[in-house]
Design a protein around this motif. Structure first.
Motif, PDB file in Angstrom:
ATOM      1  N   ALA A 101      -0.702  -2.391  10.800  1.00  0.00           N
ATOM      2  CA  ALA A 101      -1.124  -3.236   9.695  1.00  0.00           C
ATOM      3  C   ALA A 101      -2.639  -3.378   9.633  1.00  0.00           C
ATOM      4  CB  ALA A 101      -0.484  -4.617   9.827  1.00  0.00           C
ATOM      5  N   ALA A 102      -3.307  -3.150  10.764  1.00  0.00           N
ATOM      6  CA  ALA A 102      -4.759  -3.301  10.779  1.00  0.00           C
ATOM      7  C   ALA A 102      -5.459  -2.145  10.090  1.00  0.00           C
ATOM      8  CB  ALA A 102      -5.259  -3.410  12.217  1.00  0.00           C
ATOM      9  N   LEU A 103      -4.729  -1.071   9.831  1.00  0.00           N
ATOM     10  CA  LEU A 103      -5.342   0.087   9.200  1.00  0.00           C
ATOM     11  C   LEU A 103      -5.551  -0.181   7.716  1.00  0.00           C
ATOM     12  CD1 LEU A 103      -3.280   2.946  10.842  1.00  0.00           C
ATOM     13  CD2 LEU A 103      -5.486   2.043  11.549  1.00  0.00           C
ATOM     14  N   SER A 104      -6.559   0.441   7.151  1.00  0.00           N
ATOM     15  CA  SER A 104      -6.809   0.326   5.711  1.00  0.00           C
ATOM     16  C   SER A 104      -5.956   1.347   4.994  1.00  0.00           C
ATOM     17  CB  SER A 104      -8.288   0.584   5.421  1.00  0.00           C
ATOM     18  OG  SER A 104      -8.525   0.645   4.036  1.00  0.00           O
ATOM     19  N   LEU A 105      -4.936   0.904   4.246  1.00  0.00           N
ATOM     20  CA  LEU A 105      -3.985   1.804   3.604  1.00  0.00           C
ATOM     21  C   LEU A 105      -4.293   1.918   2.128  1.00  0.00           C
ATOM     22  CD1 LEU A 105      -1.453   3.469   4.118  1.00  0.00           C
ATOM     23  CD2 LEU A 105      -0.106   1.488   3.462  1.00  0.00           C
ATOM     24  N   ILE A 106      -4.416   3.149   1.655  1.00  0.00           N
ATOM     25  CA  ILE A 106      -4.728   3.401   0.255  1.00  0.00           C
ATOM     26  C   ILE A 106      -3.511   4.021  -0.399  1.00  0.00           C
ATOM     27  CG2 ILE A 106      -6.352   4.483  -1.333  1.00  0.00           C
ATOM     28  CD1 ILE A 106      -7.644   2.597   0.656  1.00  0.00           C
ATOM     29  N   GLY A 107      -2.940   3.423  -1.448  1.00  0.00           N
ATOM     30  CA  GLY A 107      -1.758   3.954  -2.132  1.00  0.00           C
ATOM     31  C   GLY A 107      -2.118   5.080  -3.063  1.00  0.00           C
ATOM     32  N   ALA A 108      -1.116   5.875  -3.436  1.00  0.00           N
ATOM     33  CA  ALA A 108      -1.336   6.990  -4.349  1.00  0.00           C
ATOM     34  C   ALA A 108      -1.632   6.475  -5.743  1.00  0.00           C
ATOM     35  CB  ALA A 108      -0.104   7.881  -4.380  1.00  0.00           C
ATOM     36  N   GLN A 109      -2.449   7.208  -6.452  1.00  0.00           N
ATOM     37  CA  GLN A 109      -2.782   6.848  -7.823  1.00  0.00           C
ATOM     38  C   GLN A 109      -2.091   7.830  -8.755  1.00  0.00           C
ATOM     39  OE1 GLN A 109      -4.633   4.131  -8.562  1.00  0.00           O
ATOM     40  NE2 GLN A 109      -4.530   3.762  -6.365  1.00  0.00           N
ATOM     41  N   PRO A 110      -1.734   7.392  -9.979  1.00  0.00           N
ATOM     42  CA  PRO A 110      -1.062   8.311 -10.882  1.00  0.00           C
ATOM     43  C   PRO A 110      -2.007   9.388 -11.378  1.00  0.00           C
ATOM     44  CG  PRO A 110      -1.567   6.276 -11.995  1.00  0.00           C
ATOM     45  CD  PRO A 110      -1.956   6.098 -10.562  1.00  0.00           C
ATOM     46  N   HIS A 111      -1.756   9.569 -12.239  1.00  0.00           N
ATOM     47  CA  HIS A 111      -2.433  10.588 -12.961  1.00  0.00           C
ATOM     48  C   HIS A 111      -1.463  11.813 -13.105  1.00  0.00           C
ATOM     49  CE1 HIS A 111      -6.446   9.576 -11.227  1.00  0.00           C
ATOM     50  NE2 HIS A 111      -5.618   9.114 -10.282  1.00  0.00           N
ATOM     51  N   GLY A 168      -0.403   7.957   0.952  1.00  0.00           N
ATOM     52  CA  GLY A 168      -1.198   6.884   1.521  1.00  0.00           C
ATOM     53  C   GLY A 168      -2.106   7.410   2.608  1.00  0.00           C
ATOM     54  N   MET A 169      -3.337   6.911   2.680  1.00  0.00           N
ATOM     55  CA  MET A 169      -4.274   7.290   3.736  1.00  0.00           C
ATOM     56  C   MET A 169      -4.712   6.038   4.470  1.00  0.00           C
ATOM     57  SD  MET A 169      -6.616  10.449   2.382  1.00  0.00           S
ATOM     58  CE  MET A 169      -6.853  10.971   4.090  1.00  0.00           C
ATOM     59  N   ALA A 170      -4.783   6.127   5.775  1.00  0.00           N
ATOM     60  CA  ALA A 170      -5.185   4.996   6.605  1.00  0.00           C
ATOM     61  C   ALA A 170      -6.412   5.352   7.431  1.00  0.00           C
ATOM     62  CB  ALA A 170      -4.041   4.582   7.532  1.00  0.00           C
ATOM     63  N   ASN A 171      -7.258   4.343   7.630  1.00  0.00           N
ATOM     64  CA  ASN A 171      -8.451   4.471   8.469  1.00  0.00           C
ATOM     65  C   ASN A 171      -9.602   5.212   7.791  1.00  0.00           C
ATOM     66  OD1 ASN A 171      -7.920   2.934  10.680  1.00  0.00           O
ATOM     67  ND2 ASN A 171      -7.691   4.629  12.118  1.00  0.00           N
ATOM     68  N   LEU A 172      -9.567   5.299   6.472  1.00  0.00           N
ATOM     69  CA  LEU A 172     -10.692   5.859   5.729  1.00  0.00           C
ATOM     70  C   LEU A 172     -11.136   4.857   4.673  1.00  0.00           C
ATOM     71  CD1 LEU A 172      -9.970   9.636   4.958  1.00  0.00           C
ATOM     72  CD2 LEU A 172     -11.644   8.686   6.549  1.00  0.00           C
ATOM     73  N   LEU A 228       2.277   9.814   4.560  1.00  0.00           N
ATOM     74  CA  LEU A 228       1.334   8.918   5.229  1.00  0.00           C
ATOM     75  C   LEU A 228       0.375   9.739   6.077  1.00  0.00           C
ATOM     76  CD1 LEU A 228       0.367   6.075   5.832  1.00  0.00           C
ATOM     77  CD2 LEU A 228       2.041   5.960   7.684  1.00  0.00           C
ATOM     78  N   ILE A 229      -0.905   9.643   5.758  1.00  0.00           N
ATOM     79  CA  ILE A 229      -1.953  10.388   6.455  1.00  0.00           C
ATOM     80  C   ILE A 229      -2.830   9.381   7.182  1.00  0.00           C
ATOM     81  CG2 ILE A 229      -3.869  12.008   6.214  1.00  0.00           C
ATOM     82  CD1 ILE A 229      -2.562  12.745   3.442  1.00  0.00           C
ATOM     83  N   VAL A 230      -2.877   9.472   8.504  1.00  0.00           N
ATOM     84  CA  VAL A 230      -3.639   8.537   9.317  1.00  0.00           C
ATOM     85  C   VAL A 230      -4.779   9.297   9.986  1.00  0.00           C
ATOM     86  CG1 VAL A 230      -3.554   6.799  11.123  1.00  0.00           C
ATOM     87  CG2 VAL A 230      -1.518   7.247   9.747  1.00  0.00           C
ATOM     88  N   VAL A 231      -5.983   8.816   9.822  1.00  0.00           N
ATOM     89  CA  VAL A 231      -7.173   9.422  10.411  1.00  0.00           C
ATOM     90  C   VAL A 231      -7.558   8.620  11.644  1.00  0.00           C
ATOM     91  CG1 VAL A 231      -9.572  10.079  10.016  1.00  0.00           C
ATOM     92  CG2 VAL A 231      -7.910  10.202   8.136  1.00  0.00           C
ATOM     93  N   SER A 232      -7.898   9.326  12.719  1.00  0.00           N
ATOM     94  CA  SER A 232      -8.179   8.619  13.976  1.00  0.00           C
ATOM     95  C   SER A 232      -9.223   9.361  14.799  1.00  0.00           C
ATOM     96  CB  SER A 232      -6.891   8.483  14.791  1.00  0.00           C
ATOM     97  OG  SER A 232      -7.149   7.901  16.058  1.00  0.00           O
ATOM     98  N   GLU A 233      -9.968   8.601  15.591  1.00  0.00           N
ATOM     99  CA  GLU A 233     -10.890   9.197  16.561  1.00  0.00           C
ATOM    100  C   GLU A 233     -10.157   9.642  17.813  1.00  0.00           C
ATOM    101  OE1 GLU A 233     -13.849   6.257  17.246  1.00  0.00           O
ATOM    102  OE2 GLU A 233     -14.928   6.649  15.372  1.00  0.00           O
ATOM    103  N   ASP A 234      -8.971   9.135  18.030  1.00  0.00           N
ATOM    104  CA  ASP A 234      -8.147   9.535  19.175  1.00  0.00           C
ATOM    105  C   ASP A 234      -6.756   9.874  18.653  1.00  0.00           C
ATOM    106  OD1 ASP A 234      -6.864   9.979  21.549  1.00  0.00           O
ATOM    107  OD2 ASP A 234      -7.592   8.153  22.531  1.00  0.00           O
ATOM    108  N   ALA A 235      -6.644  11.044  18.047  1.00  0.00           N
ATOM    109  CA  ALA A 235      -5.405  11.434  17.378  1.00  0.00           C
ATOM    110  C   ALA A 235      -4.242  11.527  18.354  1.00  0.00           C
ATOM    111  CB  ALA A 235      -5.602  12.778  16.663  1.00  0.00           C
TER     112      ALA A 235
END
Length: 312
Positions: A9-19, A70-74, A107-114
């Motif tokens: 939940a602490a991750l910054s989650l970005i939802g998909a946009q239409p288009h 969704g992208m997290a940690n960016l 769900l795509i999560v970006v991390s410094e320690d993958a």
């Protein structure tokens, strides 16, 4: 999916946009075909055999329901262009995209320690990665590889055999008893598995394989040098098709070589687009998984030739 999101939940989650083809030179380019003594049909089949990684005992799966990326940690200003570009690829190949506020199934999560993050994700939410039903994922060895991988990008697909007429799940998930509700009797024989009422033919069958979720972990340090457009196309390729992480694609002109080639493509190539379009345009309800692969190969070949004619 909600369990995974709540766990981070602490991750910054970005939802998909239409288009084996030549080892160093690509055998395919949109503008010309280098055959090197091997028929294009055979090379197409080899590529499909090399990269396709369906669930055990099943054929290649596709998205039937809309995708929500969704992208997290960016930061939003970094994540949103990647999501938008992936959504554009989805639209091009006929995959529907959900609007704002949707629940991510990519769900795509970006991390410094993958490595550590992946291990935690699987440990805390194992049922999301191995739902416990037949034909939904690639098994324990593949999951171990997903956890222990040192690749810049690692991914895990979950798909499901689905009734092609009703869209209902055709396998029973532990903890779910939809058929008991249908029959009105939790002790009924029908409560042990979903019920399929169709009439299969000799060539076709009643089931299709639908993508349900894709989990991607990106090592931020390993992709720092990669242009955002190239990374977005790479992510689109693995999000919309079940790609084998161990595939050797060096002989093909493909964005899948993004991290392995000294001169990788800067975007999806004509061959990549042909693969994705062929996957989604091919007849999927073949009785044998091998027949489905053949059908996809033919569709890819048709799409690739169409692309060549258009370029001319």
């Amino acid at each position: 999916m909600p369990a995974l999101i709540s766990a981070f939940a602490a991750l910054s989650l970005i939802g998909a946009q239409p288009h084996s083809p030549p080892e160093h030179e690509p055998v395919f380019e949109l503008e010309e075909i280098v055959v090197e003594g091997v028929r294009l049909e055979e090379l197409t089949r080899r590529f499909v055999d090399e990269v396709a990684a369906p669930a055990r005992g099943r054929g290649p799966a596709r998205w039937a329901k809309p995708v929500c990326i969704g992208m997290a940690n960016l930061k939003p200003e970094v994540a949103q262009p990647i999501i938008d570009r992936m959504a554009g690829v989805a639209n091009d190949i006929g995959v529907r995209v959900s609007g704002p506020g949707c629940q991510p199934n990519v769900l795509i999560v970006v991390s410094e320690d993958a490595a550590a993050l992946t291990a935690t994700m699987v440990s805390d939410n194992r049922r999301l990665f191995r739902p416990g039903a037949t034909g939904m994922e690639r098994g324990p060895r593949a999951l171990t590889d997903f956890i222990q991988s040192n690749r810049p990008v690692r991914w895990w697909h979950v798909s499901s055999p689905t009734n092609r007429d009703t869209g209902q799940l055709a396998v029973r998930l532990p903890g779910h008893n939809d058929m008991a509700m249908v029959s009105g009797n939790s002790d009924s024989v029908f409560s042990f598995a979903p019920m399929t009422r169709v009439q299969p033919t000799l060539l076709n069958q009643s089931l299709r394989d639908d993508m349900r979720a894709v989990y991607v972990v990106v090592d931020v340090d390993e992709v720092a040098h990669v242009p955002a457009e190239a990374l977005a196309d790479y992510l689109a390729m693995i999000a919309f098709a079940q790609i084998d992480a161990e595939a050797d694609t060096g002989a093909y002109d493909s964005v899948l070589n993004l991290f392995d080639s000294p001169n990788p493509p800067a975007a999806l190539t004509g061959w990549d687009r042909a693969y994705l379009k062929g996957l989604y345009e091919a007849e999927s309800y073949r009785e044998h998984p091998g027949s489905r692969v053949q059908a996809i190969s033919v569709a890819i070949l048709d799409e690739y030739r169409t692309g060549l004619n258009t370029a001319e």
